[in-house]
Enzyme design. Sequence first.
Site, PDB file in Angstrom:
ATOM      1  N   HIS A 112     -30.045  -2.857  22.469  1.00 34.00           N
ATOM      2  CA  HIS A 112     -30.281  -2.912  23.914  1.00 34.00           C
ATOM      3  C   HIS A 112     -30.270  -1.495  24.471  1.00 34.00           C
ATOM      4  O   HIS A 112     -31.218  -1.077  25.109  1.00 34.00           O
ATOM      5  CB  HIS A 112     -29.228  -3.780  24.607  1.00 34.00           C
ATOM      6  CG  HIS A 112     -29.525  -4.042  26.054  1.00 34.00           C
ATOM      7  ND1 HIS A 112     -28.783  -4.919  26.823  1.00 34.00           N
ATOM      8  CD2 HIS A 112     -30.469  -3.550  26.895  1.00 34.00           C
ATOM      9  CE1 HIS A 112     -29.279  -4.966  28.049  1.00 34.00           C
ATOM     10  NE2 HIS A 112     -30.289  -4.124  28.123  1.00 34.00           N
TER      11      HIS A 112
ATOM     12  N   TRP B 255     -25.130   3.238  26.818  1.00 31.54           N
ATOM     13  CA  TRP B 255     -24.852   3.360  28.245  1.00 31.54           C
ATOM     14  C   TRP B 255     -23.597   4.176  28.513  1.00 31.54           C
ATOM     15  O   TRP B 255     -22.553   3.943  27.892  1.00 31.54           O
ATOM     16  CB  TRP B 255     -24.661   1.977  28.861  1.00 31.54           C
ATOM     17  CG  TRP B 255     -25.792   1.024  28.619  1.00 31.54           C
ATOM     18  CD1 TRP B 255     -27.065   1.314  28.221  1.00 31.54           C
ATOM     19  CD2 TRP B 255     -25.734  -0.410  28.756  1.00 31.54           C
ATOM     20  NE1 TRP B 255     -27.805   0.164  28.111  1.00 31.54           N
ATOM     21  CE2 TRP B 255     -27.030  -0.907  28.433  1.00 31.54           C
ATOM     22  CE3 TRP B 255     -24.736  -1.299  29.125  1.00 31.54           C
ATOM     23  CZ2 TRP B 255     -27.316  -2.274  28.455  1.00 31.54           C
ATOM     24  CZ3 TRP B 255     -25.028  -2.649  29.168  1.00 31.54           C
ATOM     25  CH2 TRP B 255     -26.311  -3.125  28.843  1.00 31.54           C
TER      26      TRP B 255
ATOM     27  N   TYR C 122     -21.315   2.599  36.806  1.00 32.40           N
ATOM     28  CA  TYR C 122     -22.393   3.285  36.088  1.00 32.40           C
ATOM     29  C   TYR C 122     -23.256   4.072  37.071  1.00 32.40           C
ATOM     30  O   TYR C 122     -23.623   3.558  38.130  1.00 32.40           O
ATOM     31  CB  TYR C 122     -23.296   2.289  35.360  1.00 32.40           C
ATOM     32  CG  TYR C 122     -22.617   1.504  34.266  1.00 32.40           C
ATOM     33  CD1 TYR C 122     -22.677   1.923  32.945  1.00 32.40           C
ATOM     34  CD2 TYR C 122     -21.898   0.345  34.557  1.00 32.40           C
ATOM     35  CE1 TYR C 122     -22.046   1.207  31.939  1.00 32.40           C
ATOM     36  CE2 TYR C 122     -21.260  -0.372  33.558  1.00 32.40           C
ATOM     37  CZ  TYR C 122     -21.338   0.066  32.253  1.00 32.40           C
ATOM     38  OH  TYR C 122     -20.714  -0.646  31.259  1.00 32.40           O
TER      39      TYR C 122
ATOM     40  N   GLU D 205     -34.691   2.274  29.535  1.00 34.49           N
ATOM     41  CA  GLU D 205     -33.385   2.660  29.005  1.00 34.49           C
ATOM     42  C   GLU D 205     -33.167   4.164  29.133  1.00 34.49           C
ATOM     43  O   GLU D 205     -32.049   4.611  29.396  1.00 34.49           O
ATOM     44  CB  GLU D 205     -33.244   2.206  27.548  1.00 34.49           C
ATOM     45  CG  GLU D 205     -33.094   0.715  27.384  1.00 34.49           C
ATOM     46  CD  GLU D 205     -31.863   0.173  28.091  1.00 34.49           C
ATOM     47  OE1 GLU D 205     -30.764   0.731  27.887  1.00 34.49           O
ATOM     48  OE2 GLU D 205     -31.994  -0.804  28.849  1.00 34.49           O
TER      49      GLU D 205
ATOM     50  N   LYS E   9     -32.865   4.903  33.188  1.00 35.16           N
ATOM     51  CA  LYS E   9     -31.656   4.375  33.813  1.00 35.16           C
ATOM     52  C   LYS E   9     -30.383   4.980  33.237  1.00 35.16           C
ATOM     53  O   LYS E   9     -29.441   5.279  33.986  1.00 35.16           O
ATOM     54  CB  LYS E   9     -31.613   2.856  33.668  1.00 35.16           C
ATOM     55  CG  LYS E   9     -30.436   2.210  34.390  1.00 35.16           C
ATOM     56  CD  LYS E   9     -30.523   0.694  34.355  1.00 35.16           C
ATOM     57  CE  LYS E   9     -29.358   0.063  35.121  1.00 35.16           C
ATOM     58  NZ  LYS E   9     -29.448  -1.423  35.129  1.00 35.16           N
ATOM     59  N   HIS E  10     -30.338   5.174  31.923  1.00 38.77           N
ATOM     60  CA  HIS E  10     -29.102   5.603  31.266  1.00 38.77           C
ATOM     61  C   HIS E  10     -29.192   6.997  30.653  1.00 38.77           C
ATOM     62  O   HIS E  10     -28.281   7.809  30.819  1.00 38.77           O
ATOM     63  CB  HIS E  10     -28.711   4.594  30.186  1.00 38.77           C
ATOM     64  CG  HIS E  10     -28.527   3.204  30.702  1.00 38.77           C
ATOM     65  ND1 HIS E  10     -27.494   2.850  31.540  1.00 38.77           N
ATOM     66  CD2 HIS E  10     -29.269   2.072  30.517  1.00 38.77           C
ATOM     67  CE1 HIS E  10     -27.589   1.561  31.841  1.00 38.77           C
ATOM     68  NE2 HIS E  10     -28.656   1.067  31.233  1.00 38.77           N
TER      69      HIS E  10
END
Length: 269
Positions: A86, A89, A97, A144, A147-148
Site C-alpha cells: 500500500h 507513511w 499525518y 502515494e 501524499k506521503h
Amino acid sequence: MFAHLVVLTNLLVAVMAAQDPVPFNTTGPPFEKMTTCDSQGPLSCSLEDPSQENLCCYESPGGLILQTQFWDTSPPSGPGDSWTIHGLWPDNCDGSYSSDCDPSRNYRDISQLLTDQGASDTLSFMKTYWVDIHGQNEQFWEHEWWKHGTCYSTLQPSCLPSGSPRGAEAVAFFQQVVALFKTLPTYDWLASQGITPSRSQTYTLEELTSALKAASGFVPEISCSGGHMINEISWYFYITGSLLDGGWNPIDAPKRGSCASTGLRYYPK
C-alpha cells in the site's frame, strides 16, 4: 546509470527477532553513497526539539514509519501467495499525518523516472506487488508519492548529492519501499504458523497477532473490512539517520486496527 538497491533477503526476520535496528546498508539507490548521515544518531520521535537537528539526517515530523500492505480479494490483486504494497507513511509521532507537503514535486511520470534512472527492476517488481485494484497503477504510485513521499524531511532534494537528476528522491523512495517490503513477507510469516487463506476457516485476532509475533518478533496493526474481512496490515518502525540509508527499528504497533476479536476471515485471492 545508477546502482540498483541490494536487498538483503530474510535479513529482517533475524534482526526483528533480536529487536535490533534493521541495517539498510545498500549500494544505492540512486547513488553509491546517498548521505553522510550517521545511522547511529538519535531515534526518530525521540527529540523534544527536532529543530536543532539536521532534518536531512533526522526524520521529522513524520518519524514513526508505517509500511502498510493490502490483502485484496474482491477484486483480487497481486499474487495469490503474497500481500501487496500500500505504501510507506510518516506518522507525526502522535497519530497525525502531514499530507501532500510539496506540490511542486507532484511528479506525474513515476514509471519514466524509474526507467530513466536505472530502476527498471524496481518498476517491474512494483507492477506485480504494488498494484491498484482498478488497474490504475501509475495514478496509485503518484498518489502515494504526492501524499506521503513528499512529506519526508530526509527526502528533500537538498538532502541528495549535488547534481542529482529531477525526481531522484522519488526514485530512491520507491526503491526503499520495495526493499523494505521484501523483508516483510507477511503471507509467509502467517503460513509458517499455520494461518493460510481459506473460504471456511475463521481466525481470532489473537491467533493472527501471536503468529506474526512468533515469526517476526513484533506485532503489527491488522485491519479488516467490515470488522471481519482481513484486508490490511501495517508494520511500524522508528529510524535513525536518513530514510535512505539509516537504521530501521521495528516496534509493536502502538494501536489496534479495525478487526473484531473473533470470526476473522482470510479469504484466498
